[in-house]
Scaffold this active site. Structure first.
Site, PDB file in Angstrom:
ATOM      1  CE  LYS A 167       5.487  -1.305   9.963  1.00  0.00           C
ATOM      2  NZ  LYS A 167       4.496  -0.661   9.106  1.00  0.00           N
ATOM      3  CD  GLU A 202      -1.979  -4.679  11.441  1.00  0.00           C
ATOM      4  OE1 GLU A 202      -0.825  -5.100  11.601  1.00  0.00           O
ATOM      5  OE2 GLU A 202      -2.451  -4.422  10.320  1.00  0.00           O
ATOM      6  N   GLY A 234      -4.996  -1.929   4.983  1.00  0.00           N
ATOM      7  CA  GLY A 234      -4.143  -3.046   4.563  1.00  0.00           C
ATOM      8  C   GLY A 234      -4.804  -4.399   4.772  1.00  0.00           C
ATOM      9  NE  ARG A 235      -6.689  -4.075  10.867  1.00  0.00           N
ATOM     10  CZ  ARG A 235      -6.019  -2.931  11.032  1.00  0.00           C
ATOM     11  NH1 ARG A 235      -4.855  -2.758  10.431  1.00  0.00           N
ATOM     12  NH2 ARG A 235      -6.511  -1.976  11.798  1.00  0.00           N
ATOM     13  CG  HIS A 260      -3.706 -35.735  16.479  1.00  0.00           C
ATOM     14  ND1 HIS A 260      -3.826 -36.954  17.110  1.00  0.00           N
ATOM     15  CD2 HIS A 260      -4.673 -35.698  15.535  1.00  0.00           C
ATOM     16  CE1 HIS A 260      -4.807 -37.639  16.533  1.00  0.00           C
ATOM     17  NE2 HIS A 260      -5.341 -36.894  15.580  1.00  0.00           N
ATOM     18  CD  GLU A 299       8.965  -6.197   7.141  1.00  0.00           C
ATOM     19  OE1 GLU A 299       8.753  -5.063   6.647  1.00  0.00           O
ATOM     20  OE2 GLU A 299       8.703  -6.490   8.316  1.00  0.00           O
ATOM     21  CE  LYS A 322      -3.584   2.299   2.653  1.00  0.00           C
ATOM     22  NZ  LYS A 322      -4.528   2.257   3.748  1.00  0.00           N
TER      23      LYS A 322
HETATM   24  O1  F6P Z   1       1.867  -4.455   9.898  1.00  0.00           O
HETATM   25  C1  F6P Z   1       1.571  -3.123   9.672  1.00  0.00           C
HETATM   26  C2  F6P Z   1       1.105  -2.867   8.270  1.00  0.00           C
HETATM   27  O2  F6P Z   1       0.971  -1.503   8.095  1.00  0.00           O
HETATM   28  C3  F6P Z   1      -0.209  -3.594   7.940  1.00  0.00           C
HETATM   29  O3  F6P Z   1      -1.327  -2.958   8.388  1.00  0.00           O
HETATM   30  C4  F6P Z   1      -0.105  -3.714   6.471  1.00  0.00           C
HETATM   31  O4  F6P Z   1      -0.992  -4.665   5.994  1.00  0.00           O
HETATM   32  C5  F6P Z   1       1.353  -4.112   6.322  1.00  0.00           C
HETATM   33  O5  F6P Z   1       2.019  -3.358   7.300  1.00  0.00           O
HETATM   34  C6  F6P Z   1       1.949  -3.907   4.962  1.00  0.00           C
HETATM   35  O6  F6P Z   1       1.961  -2.564   4.561  1.00  0.00           O
HETATM   36  P1  F6P Z   1       2.167  -2.138   3.062  1.00  0.00           P
HETATM   37  O7  F6P Z   1       1.054  -2.726   2.264  1.00  0.00           O
HETATM   38  O8  F6P Z   1       2.153  -0.644   3.055  1.00  0.00           O
HETATM   39  O9  F6P Z   1       3.492  -2.683   2.598  1.00  0.00           O
END
Ligand code: F6P
Length: 547
Positions: A511, A352, A266-267, A383, A211, A205
């Site tokens: 972060k 979240e 995001g979620r 199990h 990452e 987003k």
């Molecule tokens: O974990 C925090 C967060 O902001 C989530 O809400 C989101 O889904 C994720 O990081 C990834 O963010 P982006 O889509 O901006 O890479």
């Protein structure tokens, strides 16, 4: 006023005190209609919530709590595009993304549907091209492998849905997911692939997430090591983002970018272009069926009376145990290997969203909010952790999710799977009394001494609550409805607790500190603001990599 100061809350506290001494076995014996009375069907899903420690009065009181929290007007505000995500000043319009009906959704007075429909049509054209082999890689070969790079909401939804809908996937087109900073994930994924036939979908987003960008850079290097030409990036990288500038800066042509908007959390984003890997895997018709299932659940949520409203009932049952029964966690057990990633997806969606300690107005909360959500596919779960759910000292409400038909009929597998699922819910509800345990052991000819020694271990208290959610089959439509059901459940709970379910400030600090620690890796000694524990661990890291 905090919700726990209201009379609706206090009535529920008193009611729990009286219900806690009752047993579900007796509730079933007393009411032959219990299963029908506490069941609901909507959008291809059937919810049997009769194995909960509730009676009609419980539901009446819980509905009164929802009314006290003004749920109906909050739902209207959500639909109207109000900035219900107040701490980020954003509207929350994921329902518009799957608006395959005729609702009007607007943001700041502007109809959002034309933009949504235009991105959907670009997704259709692109996914058709890739799936049909018309989209060619740099060396003129069609795509065989898609690598989706993203994390959190930009990964969990598409990954879970692609796994769930694997039976609908096109043969010969494989979809892989890379999210972790741990290089072993991307290295192992790429080791099996040929750059000339691989397409990367970079989903973020913000397009600033460490990452995702680190993985995307590594993917680009890998590609260029095999294809030697920057021009190849255009044929092998597409982006899904709200941040056009950062996408261009990374080197992905904005013609290869699929847009979404800041009013998509995001979620809650799998319904947007973040769902591109889904469209690539199962085709756009399948993706639209997923949207349609969710849309129908939206309509059910918006239109059904609260006492017949599946998300509202699920949410209230959760509140019942979390706030009045002191449950701290909630288990989700899908009896379907295809839904193995659903608990992980729901963890982000729920934790979240509702893992919050202050109200929307910043007031401290002195009652429990979002639970720990966890789970695993059955029968594997039986199990590992079921022992604790049956006989442990904590109360763990469970959702069982059960597709009645399988995509892979094989011998007696499915009969056994279904029988196990129903048996677990039944055992949690009934338990095993002392007398039953004694009778069983006597039938097994146990001597009196062993029998007395084993008795306390073989008694199950029962009275442990569960919901049973069944569907005829796991299809794009029923999956869409199922995900939307949980989204609305989380929304309803957030409204009752008075929290902002759409922000996530709690993930920011870590972060920021990671950036600071990374800087310290380059220094000979840590800056004085680094605590002694972290400084010692940094030194240990230096030693390990130098040796
Ligand atoms: O974990 C925090 C967060 O902001 C989530 O809400 C989101 O889904 C994720 O990081 C990834 O963010 P982006 O889509 O901006 O890479």
């Amino acid at each position: 006023m905090l919700i726990n100061q209201t009379s609706a809350w206090k009535a529920l506290q008193a009611h729990w005190a009286s219900m806690a001494s009752r047993h579900m076995r007796d509730l079933f014996t007393a009411d032959a209609q219990r299963s029908q009375r506490f069941s609901l069907s909507a959008c291809g899903l059937h919810l049997d919530y009769s194995k909960n420690l509730v009676d009609r009065e419980t539901i009446r009181l819980l509905l009164a709590l929802a009314e006290t929290a003004d749920l109906a007007s909050w739902s209207q505000r959500l639909l109207a595009g109000d900035k219900v995500n107040s701490t980020e000043g954003r509207a929350v319009l994921h329902m518009a993304l799957r608006n395959l009906g005729y609702r009007h959704y607007a943001y700041e007075g502007r109809d959002v549907m034309p933009d949504i429909l235009s991105v959907l049509s670009r997704m259709r054209a692109f996914s058709d091209d890739v799936r049909s082999g018309r989209w060619l890689g740099y060396t003129g070969q069609p795509i065989t492998d898609i690598v989706s790079i993203g994390i959190g909401g930009s990964n969990l939804g598409p990954k879970m849905v692609c796994e769930a809908l694997q039976p609908y996937q096109q043969e010969g087109l494989r979809v892989h997911f890379v999210s972790n900073l741990d290089a072993s994930q991307i290295s192992q994924t790429l080791k099996l692939l040929n750059a000339a036939t691989t397409l990367f979908v970079i989903s973020s987003k913000t397009f600033t997430t460490q990452e995702t960008l680190t993985n995307a850079h590594s993917a680009r290097e890998w590609l260029l090591q095999q294809l030697y030409d920057e021009a190849a990036v255009k044929r092998h990288f597409v982006a899904v983002s709200t941040n056009r500038q950062a996408v261009a800066q990374f080197g992905i042509h904005t013609a290869n970018m699929f847009e979404f908007w800041d009013w998509v959390g995001g979620r809650y984003s799998l319904w947007s272009a973040i769902g591109l890997p889904i469209a690539l895997a199962i085709g756009m018709e399948g993706f639209e069926q997923l949207l349609f299932g969710a849309h129908e659940m939206d309509e059910h949520f918006v239109q059904a009376a609260p006492d017949a409203n599946m998300p509202v009932i699920l949410a209230l049952l959760g509140i019942w145990y979390i706030n009045f029964g002191a449950a701290h966690s909630h288990a989700v057990i899908p009896y379907s290997q295809h839904l193995a990633s659903l608990p992980a997806f729901l963890q982000q969606l729920d934790m979240e969203s509702n893992g919050k300690r202050v109200t929307r107005d910043g007031e401290s909360i002195d009652y429990a909010t979002g639970p720990v959500v966890w789970g695993q596919a059955g029968t594997d779960a039986q199990h590992s952790f079921f022992q604790l759910i049956h006989q442990g000292t904590c109360l763990t409400p469970c959702d069982f999710i059960l597709p009645l038909r399988t995509h892979y009929p094989l011998g007696k597998h499915h009969d056994q799977l279904v029988a196990n699922c129903l048996a677990q819910a039944q055992a949690l509800m009934r338990g095993r009394t002392e007398q039953e345990a004694l009778d069983e052991m006597r039938q097994a000819d146990l001597d009196e001494q062993s029998l007395q020694m084993l008795l306390p271990h073989r008694v199950f208290p029962g009275n442990r609550p569960s919901n049973m959610l069944v569907m005829d089959q796991l299809t794009p439509y029923t999956l869409g409805a199922l995900i939307a059901l949980y989204e609305h459940k989380v929304f309803v709970q957030g409204i009752i607790w008075g929290v902002d379910s759409f922000d996530q400030w709690g993930v920011e600090l870590g972060k920021r500190l990671a950036g600071h620690i990374l800087q310290n890796f380059n220094e000979l000694s840590c800056s004085p603001d680094v605590d002694s524990s972290t400084a010692a661990l940094i030194r240990r890291y230096h030693l390990a990599i130098e040796s």
